[in-house]
Every structure is written in structure tokens, then in C-alpha cells.
Design an enzyme around this catalytic site. Structure first.
Site, PDB file in Angstrom:
ATOM      1  N   GLY A  13      -1.879  -8.666 -13.515  1.00 47.14           N
ATOM      2  CA  GLY A  13      -1.390  -7.366 -13.024  1.00 47.14           C
ATOM      3  C   GLY A  13      -0.823  -6.534 -14.159  1.00 47.14           C
ATOM      4  O   GLY A  13      -0.713  -6.995 -15.305  1.00 47.14           O
ATOM      5  N   VAL A  15       2.228  -5.519 -14.717  1.00 48.51           N
ATOM      6  CA  VAL A  15       3.478  -6.073 -15.256  1.00 48.51           C
ATOM      7  C   VAL A  15       3.194  -7.386 -15.977  1.00 48.51           C
ATOM      8  O   VAL A  15       3.721  -7.651 -17.061  1.00 48.51           O
ATOM      9  CB  VAL A  15       4.538  -6.258 -14.147  1.00 48.51           C
ATOM     10  CG1 VAL A  15       5.759  -7.002 -14.677  1.00 48.51           C
ATOM     11  CG2 VAL A  15       4.962  -4.903 -13.575  1.00 48.51           C
ATOM     12  N   ARG A 100      16.297  -9.932  -4.477  1.00 45.49           N
ATOM     13  CA  ARG A 100      17.300  -9.127  -5.211  1.00 45.49           C
ATOM     14  C   ARG A 100      18.643  -9.012  -4.503  1.00 45.49           C
ATOM     15  O   ARG A 100      19.686  -9.011  -5.145  1.00 45.49           O
ATOM     16  CB  ARG A 100      16.759  -7.723  -5.485  1.00 45.49           C
ATOM     17  CG  ARG A 100      15.673  -7.689  -6.527  1.00 45.49           C
ATOM     18  CD  ARG A 100      15.203  -6.270  -6.723  1.00 45.49           C
ATOM     19  NE  ARG A 100      14.036  -6.190  -7.579  1.00 45.49           N
ATOM     20  CZ  ARG A 100      13.110  -5.258  -7.468  1.00 45.49           C
ATOM     21  NH1 ARG A 100      13.220  -4.312  -6.540  1.00 45.49           N
ATOM     22  NH2 ARG A 100      12.081  -5.246  -8.281  1.00 45.49           N
ATOM     23  N   CYS A 129      12.353  -0.844 -11.088  1.00 47.17           N
ATOM     24  CA  CYS A 129      12.143  -0.132 -12.363  1.00 47.17           C
ATOM     25  C   CYS A 129      12.902   1.195 -12.461  1.00 47.17           C
ATOM     26  O   CYS A 129      13.085   1.726 -13.557  1.00 47.17           O
ATOM     27  CB  CYS A 129      10.652   0.092 -12.581  1.00 47.17           C
ATOM     28  SG  CYS A 129       9.764   0.586 -11.118  1.00 47.17           S
ATOM     29  N   GLN A 156       8.478   9.373 -10.576  1.00 44.04           N
ATOM     30  CA  GLN A 156       8.001   8.042 -10.966  1.00 44.04           C
ATOM     31  C   GLN A 156       6.497   8.015 -11.235  1.00 44.04           C
ATOM     32  O   GLN A 156       5.699   8.590 -10.488  1.00 44.04           O
ATOM     33  CB  GLN A 156       8.369   7.024  -9.878  1.00 44.04           C
ATOM     34  CG  GLN A 156       9.874   6.913  -9.708  1.00 44.04           C
ATOM     35  CD  GLN A 156      10.337   5.877  -8.704  1.00 44.04           C
ATOM     36  OE1 GLN A 156      11.328   6.103  -8.025  1.00 44.04           O
ATOM     37  NE2 GLN A 156       9.666   4.745  -8.593  1.00 44.04           N
ATOM     38  N   SER A 159       1.800   4.024 -12.677  1.00 43.46           N
ATOM     39  CA  SER A 159       1.746   2.595 -13.054  1.00 43.46           C
ATOM     40  C   SER A 159       2.802   1.796 -12.290  1.00 43.46           C
ATOM     41  O   SER A 159       2.665   0.584 -12.150  1.00 43.46           O
ATOM     42  CB  SER A 159       1.917   2.403 -14.560  1.00 43.46           C
ATOM     43  OG  SER A 159       3.160   2.918 -14.981  1.00 43.46           O
ATOM     44  N   GLY A 160       3.824   2.464 -11.784  1.00 43.81           N
ATOM     45  CA  GLY A 160       4.836   1.800 -10.971  1.00 43.81           C
ATOM     46  C   GLY A 160       4.252   1.235  -9.686  1.00 43.81           C
ATOM     47  O   GLY A 160       4.860   0.367  -9.042  1.00 43.81           O
ATOM     48  N   LYS A 210      16.597   0.740  -2.084  1.00 48.18           N
ATOM     49  CA  LYS A 210      16.697  -0.311  -3.108  1.00 48.18           C
ATOM     50  C   LYS A 210      17.534   0.180  -4.274  1.00 48.18           C
ATOM     51  O   LYS A 210      18.421  -0.523  -4.756  1.00 48.18           O
ATOM     52  CB  LYS A 210      15.291  -0.639  -3.665  1.00 48.18           C
ATOM     53  CG  LYS A 210      14.522  -1.693  -2.916  1.00 48.18           C
ATOM     54  CD  LYS A 210      13.209  -1.971  -3.648  1.00 48.18           C
ATOM     55  CE  LYS A 210      12.018  -1.522  -2.859  1.00 48.18           C
ATOM     56  NZ  LYS A 210      10.747  -1.555  -3.539  1.00 48.18           N
ATOM     57  N   ARG A 232       6.758  10.173  -6.380  1.00 52.47           N
ATOM     58  CA  ARG A 232       5.671   9.707  -7.264  1.00 52.47           C
ATOM     59  C   ARG A 232       4.974  10.940  -7.838  1.00 52.47           C
ATOM     60  O   ARG A 232       4.630  11.863  -7.090  1.00 52.47           O
ATOM     61  CB  ARG A 232       4.669   8.885  -6.445  1.00 52.47           C
ATOM     62  CG  ARG A 232       3.538   8.326  -7.255  1.00 52.47           C
ATOM     63  CD  ARG A 232       3.889   7.037  -7.981  1.00 52.47           C
ATOM     64  NE  ARG A 232       4.155   5.937  -7.066  1.00 52.47           N
ATOM     65  CZ  ARG A 232       4.916   4.885  -7.393  1.00 52.47           C
ATOM     66  NH1 ARG A 232       5.501   4.804  -8.577  1.00 52.47           N
ATOM     67  NH2 ARG A 232       5.114   3.920  -6.528  1.00 52.47           N
ATOM     68  N   HIS A 239       9.091   6.409 -15.993  1.00 53.67           N
ATOM     69  CA  HIS A 239       9.802   6.996 -14.852  1.00 53.67           C
ATOM     70  C   HIS A 239      10.910   7.914 -15.383  1.00 53.67           C
ATOM     71  O   HIS A 239      11.641   7.549 -16.308  1.00 53.67           O
ATOM     72  CB  HIS A 239      10.473   5.898 -14.012  1.00 53.67           C
ATOM     73  CG  HIS A 239       9.508   5.067 -13.202  1.00 53.67           C
ATOM     74  ND1 HIS A 239       8.157   5.285 -13.157  1.00 53.67           N
ATOM     75  CD2 HIS A 239       9.753   4.004 -12.380  1.00 53.67           C
ATOM     76  CE1 HIS A 239       7.598   4.386 -12.345  1.00 53.67           C
ATOM     77  NE2 HIS A 239       8.540   3.591 -11.871  1.00 53.67           N
TER      78      HIS A 239
HETATM   79  N1  LIG Z   1       4.497  -1.691 -11.941  1.00 54.68           N
HETATM   80  C1  LIG Z   1       5.779  -1.523 -12.233  1.00 54.68           C
HETATM   81  O1  LIG Z   1       6.195  -0.583 -12.941  1.00 54.68           O
HETATM   82  C2  LIG Z   1       6.788  -2.504 -11.710  1.00 54.68           C
HETATM   83  C3  LIG Z   1       8.092  -2.416 -12.196  1.00 54.68           C
HETATM   84  C4  LIG Z   1       9.062  -3.297 -11.710  1.00 54.68           C
HETATM   85  C5  LIG Z   1       8.699  -4.241 -10.772  1.00 54.68           C
HETATM   86  N2  LIG Z   1       7.427  -4.311 -10.321  1.00 54.68           N
HETATM   87  C6  LIG Z   1       7.099  -5.374  -9.364  1.00 54.68           C
HETATM   88  O2  LIG Z   1       6.325  -6.353 -10.065  1.00 54.68           O
HETATM   89  C7  LIG Z   1       5.408  -6.981  -9.151  1.00 54.68           C
HETATM   90  C8  LIG Z   1       3.993  -6.839  -9.706  1.00 54.68           C
HETATM   91  O3  LIG Z   1       3.667  -5.462  -9.737  1.00 54.68           O
HETATM   92  P1  LIG Z   1       2.408  -4.873 -10.561  1.00 54.68           P
HETATM   93  O4  LIG Z   1       2.691  -3.423 -10.659  1.00 54.68           O
HETATM   94  O5  LIG Z   1       2.149  -5.661 -11.773  1.00 54.68           O
HETATM   95  O6  LIG Z   1       1.212  -5.099  -9.511  1.00 54.68           O
HETATM   96  P2  LIG Z   1      -0.363  -5.264  -9.779  1.00 54.68           P
HETATM   97  O7  LIG Z   1      -0.770  -4.555 -11.011  1.00 54.68           O
HETATM   98  O8  LIG Z   1      -0.998  -4.863  -8.498  1.00 54.68           O
HETATM   99  O9  LIG Z   1      -0.545  -6.841  -9.998  1.00 54.68           O
HETATM  100  C9  LIG Z   1      -0.401  -7.761  -8.949  1.00 54.68           C
HETATM  101  C10 LIG Z   1      -0.629  -9.175  -9.452  1.00 54.68           C
HETATM  102  O10 LIG Z   1      -0.472 -10.059  -8.349  1.00 54.68           O
HETATM  103  C11 LIG Z   1      -1.581 -10.973  -8.371  1.00 54.68           C
HETATM  104  N3  LIG Z   1      -1.846 -11.544  -7.038  1.00 54.68           N
HETATM  105  C12 LIG Z   1      -2.282 -10.893  -5.933  1.00 54.68           C
HETATM  106  N4  LIG Z   1      -2.432 -11.776  -4.918  1.00 54.68           N
HETATM  107  C13 LIG Z   1      -2.086 -13.002  -5.406  1.00 54.68           C
HETATM  108  C14 LIG Z   1      -2.023 -14.317  -4.860  1.00 54.68           C
HETATM  109  N5  LIG Z   1      -2.353 -14.547  -3.575  1.00 54.68           N
HETATM  110  N6  LIG Z   1      -1.612 -15.324  -5.657  1.00 54.68           N
HETATM  111  C15 LIG Z   1      -1.266 -15.126  -6.950  1.00 54.68           C
HETATM  112  N7  LIG Z   1      -1.301 -13.890  -7.533  1.00 54.68           N
HETATM  113  C16 LIG Z   1      -1.705 -12.849  -6.760  1.00 54.68           C
HETATM  114  C17 LIG Z   1      -2.720 -10.124  -8.844  1.00 54.68           C
HETATM  115  O11 LIG Z   1      -3.804 -10.946  -9.229  1.00 54.68           O
HETATM  116  P3  LIG Z   1      -5.333 -10.413  -9.188  1.00 54.68           P
HETATM  117  O12 LIG Z   1      -5.517  -9.618 -10.438  1.00 54.68           O
HETATM  118  O13 LIG Z   1      -6.127 -11.672  -9.172  1.00 54.68           O
HETATM  119  O14 LIG Z   1      -5.472  -9.600  -7.946  1.00 54.68           O
HETATM  120  C18 LIG Z   1      -2.042  -9.410 -10.025  1.00 54.68           C
HETATM  121  O15 LIG Z   1      -1.955 -10.284 -11.120  1.00 54.68           O
HETATM  122  C19 LIG Z   1       5.620  -6.293  -7.799  1.00 54.68           C
HETATM  123  O16 LIG Z   1       6.544  -7.037  -7.038  1.00 54.68           O
HETATM  124  C20 LIG Z   1       6.246  -4.953  -8.185  1.00 54.68           C
HETATM  125  O17 LIG Z   1       7.033  -4.406  -7.163  1.00 54.68           O
HETATM  126  C21 LIG Z   1       6.458  -3.470 -10.774  1.00 54.68           C
END
Ligand SMILES: NC(=O)c1ccc[n+]([C@@H]2O[C@H](COP(=O)([O-])OP(=O)(O)OC[C@H]3O[C@@H](n4cnc5c(N)ncnc54)[C@H](OP(=O)(O)O)[C@@H]3O)[C@@H](O)[C@H]2O)c1
Length: 330
Positions: A13, A15, A100, A129, A156, A159-160, A210, A232, A239
Site C-alpha cells: 500500500g 503507507v 487509537r 495523518c 487533505q 494519497s491520504g 478522530k 479532500r 495535508h
Molecule cells: N495514506 C495515508 O496518508 C495514511 C496516513 C495515516 C494512516 N493511514 C492508514 O494506514 C492504513 C493503510 O492505508 P494506505 O493509504 O496505505 O492504504 P492502501 O494504499 O489502500 O493500502 C492498503 C494495503 O492493505 C493491504 N491489504 C488489503 N487487504 C488485505 C488483507 N486481506 N490482508 C492483508 N493485507 C491487505 C493491501 O494489499 P494489496 O496491495 O494486496 O491490496 C495494501 O498493501 C489505513 O488504515 C489508513 O487509514 C493512511
């Protein structure tokens, strides 16, 4: 120096990929690296320190001998799988919203409440974030002036919302006008969407609630009044937050600049007469939280306005999680 066995759940993903980058850049002492994602990514590989590592589907026995497991997945997956990691004596650093607000789980920004880490019982949560840059700025101001009330509006980046949202925005930019392929609520391009996450019964979104609840927990002062609007906008990364702060003690722009200027992890970028202020386009990829547009709010007795920008993938996510891990081992 000891080396540690590390797992990243959600390694593919946006992150997870940033976590790999930050671990490598900061020379985190990694012994073994295990990358987990959904079944769809099983068999693919990701680069770390010049070698390729296979991505595996998450299994029950996947955490055997792991010391630190970073979770960068949806909160449902964290809830289900973090207990498996703890059963294997791994310490979980979770980026999701799953734990959290759990009173037994420290919610940590290492520059703000480092001592909370010591109280962990296997899980440490990394905040939202938008919460992280806000509390980074509020903490030194609260210590000095006592913050009474905060009004925040966020701008925001896409990418968030994860990797898929970025891909959607790119398609939307090309097609220019909204099409039935996407819900209008996910039409990021050329838009400003005043909804991030679902609405609660109070008509605030989960993202807004949150930010409020997490900030109070981290600052450990429930007397501060905080209200938020989260929006967004079609920016790739970074952000921004427009923040109005009312304090108990008289507040001056010069003292705010001085206090923030000497706070670790914050950079003041504030020379309005020369057109100098932070924007996502220059802050993306950087570790610090940037602050500008610091000015007096003349409508209240003791108030200021300021503008915060920070990279949501670095300090807002991966960097904060790696700093938590560093506090555990160094
Ligand atoms: N993006 C941000 O700026 C940000 C900031 C702070 C916190 N967060 C939090 O961080 C977390 C990840 O966010 P992200 O933005 O990185 O999301 P993302 O880009 O959509 O990535 C999601 C990840 O979860 C994996 N996944 C999905 N289903 C799964 C399963 N059944 N078992 C194991 N892995 C699985 C995906 O794998 P595949 O590639 O195989 O689908 C991918 O690696 C979320 O909780 C989000 O709220 C995000």
C-alpha cells in the site's frame, strides 16, 4: 548493534511502500523482513536495500519470531490480525484507526508524548495523518500559553485515501468531466469534498471526530475545545491545515515563531512579505511539519491564526511509525 525481525502488513500500500523507504533511509537495524498483503499481491516482490523481498498473503503463523510488526492496513484487518502478532510476542505499531482510542493502547507522536510508549501492552497506535501535525504545533503553544480553543479546517491530499484513490484521480484528470464510473463523492479531480470518511449522528465525519478525540488523548488535556472541518482536495501528497488558536495567556506572533522555531520536527517558513509560506508541493517528501502565515487574530483577546503543511505519508504515517519503533529499540 542488535538487529530486529520486522513485518509490514500492507507492504504494497501507499503507507507500506513509504515505510520501506523510511526504514532504509534511517538505517533501521533490520535482520529479517517479512512483507504481507492481500492474496492478490502474493508472489509479487518489493525492493529494500537493493534486494527484492517476496510479498506473502497474511497467514496465522506469519508472525513467528517477528520483533516489530508494522500494520498499514484497513482497521478491520488490524483488529483481526494484530492479536496474532501479539500472541507471537511481536510489538505491533498500528497505522489504522483500530486501537487509537483504546485506553490500554498508547497513541504516540514521539516529539509530543514519548513517555506514553512505555505503557504499551503489545500495541502502540500511530495517530491520524492530520492529527500528528496539529498536535506537534499545539504542544509547545499549550505548554507556554495554555490553549483554550482550536478551530481547524483541513485541506487533505488524495494519497491520504490510499493508492487506489491516486489512480482514480489520475483517470479523472484525463476524463475531465464526472463520469458514472466514479461516485461523485469520489470525484477528486478539480474538486473539494467536505467529507472524509462517514458521517456520525452529530453530522461530523469520522475524520473530524478522530482529529478531535486523538488530539485530546495525545495532549492529555480534555479541557481544550477543538472543532474541525476536513476537506479532500486534488493534491497528490501533503495535508494542509488552517488553524485558529485561542489561548489563556496573551500570545504574540514573535513568541509563537520563536517557540515553534526551536521545536524539533517543526520548520517555520513564514515571510509573507516575500511570499514565503509552506505548500504541499514543496513539503511532499520532507520529514518536518511546516508552519507559516502566523498572524494575530484581532477578533479575540488572545488569538492567532496559522497554516500547517506536512507530508501525510511521512510524518503523518510512515516516519511517525518508524520513530515509535526507534524509541522501542534505542
Ligand atoms: N495514506 C495515508 O496518508 C495514511 C496516513 C495515516 C494512516 N493511514 C492508514 O494506514 C492504513 C493503510 O492505508 P494506505 O493509504 O496505505 O492504504 P492502501 O494504499 O489502500 O493500502 C492498503 C494495503 O492493505 C493491504 N491489504 C488489503 N487487504 C488485505 C488483507 N486481506 N490482508 C492483508 N493485507 C491487505 C493491501 O494489499 P494489496 O496491495 O494486496 O491490496 C495494501 O498493501 C489505513 O488504515 C489508513 O487509514 C493512511
Amino acid at each position: 548493534m542488535s538487529k530486529y525481525n520486522i513485518a509490514i502488513v500492507g507492504g504494497t500500500g501507499i503507507v507500506g511502500l513509504e515505510l520501506l523507504k523510511v526504514l532504509e533511509e534511517r538505517k533501521f537495524p533490520v535482520n529479517e523482513l517479512r512483507l504481507f498483503a492481500s492474496a492478490g499481491s502474493s508472489g509479487s516482490s518489493l525492493k529494500f536495500k537493493g534486494s527484492r523481498f517476496k510479498v506473502q498473503e497474511l497467514r496465522r503463523d506469519g508472525f513467528k519470531d517477528i520483533d516489530i510488526a508494522f500494520f498499514a492496513v484497513d482497521s478491520r484487518i488490524s483488529k483481526k490480525c494484530a492479536p496474532l502478532a501479539i500472541q507471537n510476542r511481536a510489538i505491533v505499531i498500528d497505522k489504522s484507526n483500530a486501537f487509537r482510542m483504546d485506553k490500554d493502547v498508547p497513541l504516540v507522536v514521539p516529539e509530543v508524548n514519548p513517555d506514553a510508549i512505555k505503557r504499551h501492552k503489545g500495541i502502540i497506535a500511530s495517530p491520524n495523518c492530520s492529527t500528528i501535525p496539529l498536535v506537534m504545533v499545539l504542544k509547545p503553544l499549550h505548554d507556554y500559553f495554555r490553549v483554550k480553543r482550536v478551530i481547524v479546517s483541513t485541506y487533505q491530499s488524495v494519497s491520504g485515501a490510499g493508492l487506489k484513490a491516486i489512480q482514480q484521480m489520475e483517470k479523472q484528470i484525463k476524463s475531465k468531466i464526472p463520469s458514472s464510473q466514479f461516485s461523485i463523492r469520489n470525484w477528486y479531480a478539480f474538486n473539494a469534498i467536505p467529507q472524509i470518511d462517514s458521517f456520525g449522528s452529530d453530522d461530523y465525519t469520522a475524520e473530524e471526530s478522530k482529529m478531535i478525540r486523538e488530539s485530546l488523548k495525545i495532549l492529555n488535556d480534555y479541557s481544550i475545545k477543538i472543532t474541525t472541518t476536513c476537506v479532500r482536495i486534488p493534491v497528490y501528497c501533503g495535508h494542509s491545515e488552517s488553524v485558529n488558536i485561542e489561548t489563556d495567556k496573551p500570545i504574540t506572533v514573535a513568541t509563537v515563531r520563536r517557540l515553534l522555531g526551536k521545536t524539533k520536527g517543526i520548520k517555520v517558513m513564514d515571510n509573507p512579505q516575500e511570499g514565503i509560506y509552506p505548500m504541499p508541493i514543496d513539503v511532499a517528501g520532507k520529514d518536518d511539519v511546516y508552519v507559516g502565515r502566523i498572524r494575530k487574530d484581532p477578533t479575540v483577546k488572545n488569538g492567532i491564526n496559522l497554516w500547517i503543511v506536512s507530508d501525510n505519508l511521512r510524518k503523518g504515517a510512515a516516519l511517525n511509525a518508524v520513530q515509535i519503533a526507534e524509541s522501542l529499540i534505542f
